[in-house]
Motif scaffolding. Structure first.
Motif, PDB file in Angstrom:
ATOM      1  N   MET A  23       6.961  -0.686   0.936  1.00  0.00           N
ATOM      2  CA  MET A  23       6.140  -0.378   2.116  1.00  0.00           C
ATOM      3  C   MET A  23       5.622  -1.628   2.812  1.00  0.00           C
ATOM      4  O   MET A  23       5.185  -1.560   3.965  1.00  0.00           O
ATOM      5  CB  MET A  23       4.970   0.522   1.684  1.00  0.00           C
ATOM      6  N   TYR A  63       7.454   0.644   6.219  1.00  0.00           N
ATOM      7  CA  TYR A  63       6.426   1.683   6.128  1.00  0.00           C
ATOM      8  C   TYR A  63       6.932   2.944   6.815  1.00  0.00           C
ATOM      9  O   TYR A  63       6.991   3.027   8.032  1.00  0.00           O
ATOM     10  CB  TYR A  63       5.136   1.190   6.792  1.00  0.00           C
ATOM     11  N   VAL A  96       5.581   7.162   2.174  1.00  0.00           N
ATOM     12  CA  VAL A  96       4.186   7.588   1.997  1.00  0.00           C
ATOM     13  C   VAL A  96       4.145   8.888   1.199  1.00  0.00           C
ATOM     14  O   VAL A  96       3.299   9.063   0.299  1.00  0.00           O
ATOM     15  CB  VAL A  96       3.499   7.781   3.354  1.00  0.00           C
TER      16      VAL A  96
END
Length: 645
Positions: A107, A111, A116
């Motif tokens: 990340m 990202y 996530v």
């Protein structure tokens, strides 16, 4: 949880188990007891799946997990730290931690919502498994088992076998299996660690099955006793003390039933003998013959309580004062054991030296024996005092080419062969076993011979370092009887509380670098310790005199410590080399066994004789290598004890 039904297991023609049954329920705490050689450790291996039974079934619930602490784990070595080894119990948490670290690294440059989402799922599972506390749990258990905080990052390979076993125990406790099986766990624990494990097992949510010769430990942790006897598993619904009472009652009932049946058999046989030739009674006599044939015979009660049947004799009677240690100071580098310590030993004192490992108990025994130099102070033996010292490294003094009987004759030539056989019988050597050579004995058997030699010596002062470690309960009772009859003086180091409570009239312990004495039994000492107030404990700390403060912190220097470290490294290397060769020879031995079982071998000219000769040679080499491995491990254990103080 686990059901054992009609279990049968044979060693050659001997039945270790025959139609034996046992049901292990969740949360049960079971003590597995019995004489040496009855198959206690074998049963644990059968339950674990290592050995396959010859008959019967072992049924396990689908979600049952088993953790097995056994003596084979002594040989496990790695360069990983002991904390890392213990944390292998948390395989899933460690895998998740690695996954979380990798996702966070990704990340930093990529990202995305997908990463996530992955991170969230991994962290949720990690938190659900209490992953953030696994290291503190591992540290707590390792320190509970006697390791210092500094030890946690040391490689497992640098510890002796006994300490490695503690690491493997910690790993098992952290895994929290449905059934925790422990084979003689107290052999490798000191008294504080034994008490810690007791409390842990008492609150353990799973089932526990433990093999141990430590009566106090069994009484404190088990609620069921299973006795291995006559190829059966005999169930007693209580701890070891309950078992002793219940077995005595059962034996009394069985003895009465046996004697009644024997009387009935004799009466019936007399009837048959009297009337079998009379025509009018012949039919009745024949009926009685059939009745006897159908009768299910009741076994007589076997008396397993061996007795010591020899008398101790001294070559000389000592004076009143046996030993005086005056102003003794002892340290290993910066590790100080004793500082200006004093202690006196009088004729007839029966002393138990107790406490945690690392406090210097074995060091103190060696100082008393004169084999360990001191930095300052004086050791003085009394008039006509002659001593004999038992410790694991004393096994090296046994003559490997002697028979057991010859070895005991050397210890006391005045005893008859019958008396010596009686002593060997007490230590579980019977019949033709007395003619075995020392070199073919296992480490535990050698320990029993060395202990018998010490008891037979004409010394009036005995030093015994952990004498019960390789003895079963029957042999421990024999040793207790022997020491009760011994009219001399002794100092014993032991972590077996029942043993200590039976043989000591004084307790020594090392506190604040001083040798302290409690003038009473172990039970009285325990009660006194429990009632000591914080103020009394504080007052027990001796004030540091000016003379004491001037004692150098580095009394020995690093040279001796380096020598021990080098010797420990050499001993570990020798053990590893012997272990590797043993593995190679065992593989070749199995190949030869297969070839010898093949009928084709018998049809080939000379092949059978060649393979038989190879097999005998391999067997002899294996015996020698196994002895070398045991000696290297014992030496490593001793050196590790010196390095830890």
């Amino acid at each position: 949880m686990i059901s054992i039904t009609n279990l049968s297991y044979y060693l050659g023609s001997r039945a270790l188990y025959e139609n034996a049954s046992l049901h292990i329920k969740p949360n049960q705490k079971i003590g597995l007891i019995g004489l040496n050689g009855t198959g206690k450790s074998t049963l644990l291996r059968i339950i674990d799946g290592e050995y396959q039974p010859d008959g019967g079934t072992i049924s396990k619930a689908g979600d049952v997990t088993i953790g097995f602490l056994n003596q084979d784990l002594l040989s496990y070595q790695t360069d990983d730290s002991i904390l890392s080894v213990a944390m292998q119990a948390f395989a899933r948490q460690l895998a998740l931690q690695k996954q979380i670290d990798e996702i966070l690294h990704q990340m930093e440059t990529n990202y995305t919502d997908d990463l996530v989402d992955k991170l969230g799922r991994a962290q949720e599972e990690f938190e659900g498994l209490d992953g953030y506390s696994v290291q503190s749990k591992a540290e707590e258990i390792l320190e509970g088992l006697g390791f210092s905080t500094d030890d946690l990052q040391r490689p497992l390979r640098t510890f002796s076998g006994g300490w490695r076993m503690r690491v493997m125990l910690a790993k098992l406790l952290l895994q929290r299996p449905s059934l925790l099986m422990l084979d003689e766990p107290t052999n490798h624990l000191d008294l504080p660690s034994i008490k810690w494990v007791e409390k842990y097992i008492q609150t353990y949510e799973g089932a526990v099955m433990v093999v141990s010769h430590d009566r106090e430990f069994l009484d404190n942790v088990i609620d069921v006793t299973v006795e291995v006897a006559n190829a059966k598993l005999n169930y007693y619904a209580g701890n070891y003390s309950f078992y002793l009472e219940e077995k005595a009652l059962r034996n009394e009932i069985q003895k009465g039933a046996f004697e009644n049946q024997q009387a009935k058999i004799r009466q019936t046989e007399r009837f048959i003998e009297r009337f079998k030739a009379q025509a009018t009674k012949a039919k009745q006599a024949q009926s009685r013959v059939k009745q006897l044939a159908r009768m299910e015979r009741i076994d007589d009660v076997i008396d397993e309580s061996a007795r010591v049947n020899f008398k101790f004799q001294f070559s000389t009677q000592p004076g009143r004062h046996i030993l005086h240690l005056d102003d003794i100071t002892k340290a290993y580098g910066h590790k100080r054991i004793l500082t200006r310590a004093d202690i006196r030993l009088e004729r007839g004192d029966k002393v138990a030296l107790i406490g945690a490992n690392g406090r210097g108990k074995s060091t103190l025994l060696r100082i008393i024996s004169g084999s360990e130099p001191v930095n300052e102070g004086r050791r003085q033996l009394g008039h006509n005092v002659s001593f004999s010292f038992y410790a694991q490294h004393q096994l090296e003094s046994l003559n490997v080419d002697d028979t057991l009987l010859d070895e005991l004759k050397h210890a006391n030539p005045n005893k008859t062969e019958g008396e010596l056989r009686g002593v060997l019988g007490c230590f579980l050597f019977s019949n033709d076993e007395v003619f075995k050579k020392i070199k073919v004995l296992s480490g535990g058997e050698k320990s029993r011979v060395a202990l018998a030699k010490v008891l037979l010596s004409q010394a009036n002062f005995l030093l015994l370092d952990e004498p019960t470690n390789h003895l079963d309960m029957q042999s421990v009772n024999i040793l207790i009887q022997a020491l009760e009859q011994y009219e001399g003086t002794y100092v014993v180091v032991s972590h077996d509380r029942y043993f200590v409570s039976q043989i000591a009239n004084k307790i020594w312990y090392i506190e604040n670098e001083q040798i302290k004495e409690y003038p009473g039994t172990y039970d009285e000492y325990e009660e006194w310790m429990a009632n000591r107030s914080p103020e009394e404990l504080q007052a027990a700390a001796p004030a540091k005199s000016e003379k004491t403060n001037k004692v150098s912190e580095n009394l020995i220097g690093l040279d001796a410590r380096k020598e021990w470290q080098q010797a420990l490294k050499k001993a570990n290397q020798q053990a590893e080399e012997a272990e590797a060769k043993i593995g190679q020879l065992e593989t070749r031995k199995k190949q030869l066994e297969t070839e010898l079982a093949d009928p084709k071998t018998y049809g080939t000219n000379g092949a059978l004789q060649t393979r038989q000769a190879d097999y005998q040679r391999l067997t002899s080499e294996l015996g020698t290598l196994q002895q070398q491995w045991e000696e290297a491990m014992l030496e490593a254990e001793e050196l590790e004890g010196k390095l830890k103080g």
